[in-house]
Enzyme design. Structure first.
Site, PDB file in Angstrom:
ATOM      1  N   LYS A   1       0.850  -1.196   0.000  1.00  0.00           N
ATOM      2  CA  LYS A   1       0.000   0.000   0.000  1.00  0.00           C
ATOM      3  C   LYS A   1       0.886   1.247   0.000  1.00  0.00           C
ATOM      4  O   LYS A   1       1.896   1.302   0.714  1.00  0.00           O
ATOM      5  CB  LYS A   1      -0.905  -0.049   1.234  1.00  0.00           C
ATOM      6  CG  LYS A   1      -1.998   0.998   1.280  1.00  0.00           C
ATOM      7  CD  LYS A   1      -2.901   0.760   2.504  1.00  0.00           C
ATOM      8  CE  LYS A   1      -4.052   1.743   2.586  1.00  0.00           C
ATOM      9  NZ  LYS A   1      -4.935   1.465   3.740  1.00  0.00           N
TER      10      LYS A   1
ATOM     11  N   SER B   1      -9.878   1.463   2.622  1.00  0.00           N
ATOM     12  CA  SER B   1      -8.989   2.255   1.812  1.00  0.00           C
ATOM     13  C   SER B   1      -7.917   1.460   1.069  1.00  0.00           C
ATOM     14  O   SER B   1      -7.302   2.000   0.150  1.00  0.00           O
ATOM     15  CB  SER B   1      -8.304   3.293   2.688  1.00  0.00           C
ATOM     16  OG  SER B   1      -7.510   2.666   3.681  1.00  0.00           O
TER      17      SER B   1
ATOM     18  N   SER C   1     -10.198  -1.085   6.739  1.00  0.00           N
ATOM     19  CA  SER C   1      -9.595  -0.897   5.413  1.00  0.00           C
ATOM     20  C   SER C   1      -8.840  -2.080   4.828  1.00  0.00           C
ATOM     21  O   SER C   1      -8.416  -2.014   3.675  1.00  0.00           O
ATOM     22  CB  SER C   1      -8.662   0.302   5.434  1.00  0.00           C
ATOM     23  OG  SER C   1      -9.422   1.464   5.302  1.00  0.00           O
TER      24      SER C   1
HETATM   25  N1  GLN Z   1     -13.480   3.521   5.946  1.00  0.00           N
HETATM   26  C1  GLN Z   1     -12.988   3.920   7.235  1.00  0.00           C
HETATM   27  C2  GLN Z   1     -12.572   5.366   7.192  1.00  0.00           C
HETATM   28  O1  GLN Z   1     -12.797   5.970   6.215  1.00  0.00           O
HETATM   29  C3  GLN Z   1     -11.834   3.052   7.626  1.00  0.00           C
HETATM   30  C4  GLN Z   1     -10.589   3.406   6.929  1.00  0.00           C
HETATM   31  C5  GLN Z   1      -9.433   2.604   7.359  1.00  0.00           C
HETATM   32  O2  GLN Z   1      -9.575   1.545   7.975  1.00  0.00           O
HETATM   33  N2  GLN Z   1      -8.255   3.124   7.076  1.00  0.00           N
HETATM   34  O3  GLN Z   1     -12.039   5.889   8.116  1.00  0.00           O
END
Ligand code: GLN
Length: 479
Positions: A74, A149, A173
């Site tokens: 990532k 994400s 995410s």
């Molecule tokens: N979708 C969640 C957010 O927008 C989790 C994101 C994540 O786990 N980095 O914060």
């Protein structure tokens, strides 16, 4: 070995083929490298999984148990001399002087850096549409999101553009994109993998973990990542070796199903696949019972105070002085700060910085941040009491299958609901894995299993047994 044969191998199988001599590390790396490079070159016609692809295998990446295994990482993991932009314009072209511990642990076991993967900006999002480098498409249906994400990591693995990928999970995410792309995603116990060199979003929640084709590969990657790192004061020594799972039965395993996270708001097709997976678990010898996590419905509200609060503080460092973007020709220092941040951050990141700054401001701190912390404690206590009665907790990973690109971008609240089932485990710091458990409307559905802190071996074993029984074809979306 033909390319089709090579692509059908899991990492565990590929590593065996390399050590037995039926495959070379160079063949494996080049097969994936050329596929990843083609996706990057295709731009809008591809899946847009990658922000950088290697030209060749680096020297020194051919020794160890993962010798020559290509690794997609990532974007938010710092990789020395290689763009590490966290999906943000403000870090465009930033090449860090050092490598994140999670990546260097895998590299020292022989893994070879293949590519950096696209993601939501600073890991804020559930659809990968918040990336400054464009949305990622879901290989199951290109008009749909891959989740986020870690959307680039999930789509790359599902499409067979990378054999496995490293992601991060703050509120879901890793698990949610794994679910939407029909692969396996594991968020380890908070602290078991070092956060050193991970570009921070919400430090009390961020955790690195694997996105893989199967449960054995998730165990394999985790085994080579866990480490108490002197550079991360919140990292912990994992109390046992991560074993490769082998058990095919679930005899004696008590599974708890919280009504709060498996009924209301869950699509009918998702519920059906989830119920069918519970039926499989019973056939394998598990007992399934209803439990309650009374405070779980408040997890999302607490998360959307705590995560923005932490991000508003973590993202203060992007001021045009030290990293990446700097607005040209500033009138004075304040003008440089404000224009750099105005131009560099996307809308969602700005929204969270404002929310977080507000929640932490004098006079509101107790009413918002303090209260959310108390809710977080209650959620952790609910899990502890539940684990006195059951061994593992099962829920759907995502309330819905992959949604259409653009469908939720205008409504942040509906986007935030994507993490309804994954956020409680993040707040409690406990491990959770998502495995594909079936299809609904032709799209993958994920089953989430969660256990107490450091129960990864048990979690992986149970997930493996279920995976064998379910027999989901993770190669179905290979491009
Ligand atoms: N979708 C969640 C957010 O927008 C989790 C994101 C994540 O786990 N980095 O914060």
């Amino acid at each position: 070995m033909s390319t089709a044969q090579l692509l059908s191998l899991s990492v565990r199988q590929a590593a065996e083929a390399i050590s037995s001599g039926s495959l070379t590390a160079d063949e494996l790396f080049e097969a994936y490298r050329s596929r990843a490079a083609a996706d990057r070159a295709a731009q809008a016609d591809g899946l847009n999984c990658f922000t950088w692809v290697a030209d060749a295998m680096q020297d020194g990446e051919r020794a160890g148990p993962l010798a020559g295994i290509p690794l997609a990482v990532k974007d938010l993991f710092c990789t020395e001399g290689i763009p590490s932009q966290a999906g943000s314009r403000i870090l465009e072209g930033y090449e860090p002087p050092y490598t994140a511990t999670a990546v260097s642990r895998l590299a020292s076991s022989g893994a070879a850096l293949l590519a950096k993967t696209n993601q939501d900006e600073f890991a804020m999002g559930s659809s990968n549409e918040n990336s400054a480098f464009g949305a990622v498409r879901n290989p199951w249906d290109r008009s749909r999101v891959p989740g986020g994400s870690s959307g680039g990591s999930a789509a790359a693995v599902a499409a067979g553009l990378a054999p496995w990928a490293l992601g991060t999970d703050t509120g879901g995410s890793i698990r949610q994109p794994a679910s939407l792309c029909g692969i396996v995603g594991l968020k380890p116990t908070y602290g078991s993998v070092s956060r050193y060199g991970m570009i921070a979003f919400a430090s009390s929640l961020d955790q690195a973990g694997p996105l893989t084709r199967d449960v054995s590969d998730a165990a394999l990657m985790l085994r080579h990542m866990v480490w108490q790192d002197p550079c991360d004061a919140t990292s912990l020594a994992f109390p046992e070796t991560i074993e490769l799972p082998a058990g095919e039965r679930l005899d004696g395993v008590r599974l708890g199903v919280p009504a709060e996270l498996s009924e209301e708001g869950v699509q009918a097709g998702v519920r059906e696949s989830f119920q069918a997976a519970l039926g499989r678990a019973e056939e394998l010898g598990a007992t399934v019972r209803a439990i309650h996590l009374a405070h779980a419905p408040h997890a999302l509200s607490a998360y959307y105070l705590l995560a923005p609060a932490e991000c508003s503080s973590n993202l203060a460092r992007y001021d045009g002085v030290r990293f990446g973007l700097r607005a040209p020709d500033p009138e004075d220092l304040l003008d440089m700060y404000t224009r750099t941040r105005h131009d560099g951050f996307g809308a969602e990141v700005k929204r969270r910085i404002m929310l977080g700054t507000y929640a932490l401001s004098a006079g509101y701190y107790d009413a918002y941040y303090g209260r959310a912390q108390r809710v977080r404690t209650k959620i952790a206590e609910d899990f502890s009491s539940a684990f006195a009665e059951v061994d593992l907790i099962a829920t759907p990973t995502s309330p819905t299958v992959a949604f259409k690109l653009g469908e939720r971008t205008a409504d942040p609240l509906s986007m935030y609901l994507s993490d309804y089932c994954t956020v409680p485990m993040s707040l409690a710091g406990i491990p959770a894995i998502s495995i594909p458990c079936g299809l609904s409307e032709g799209l993958p559905v994920g089953l989430q299993l969660a256990g107490p802190a450091f129960s990864e071996n048990r979690l992986l074993d149970a997930a493996y047994a279920l995976e064998q029984a379910i027999g989901f074809d993770t190669g179905a979306a290979r491009v």
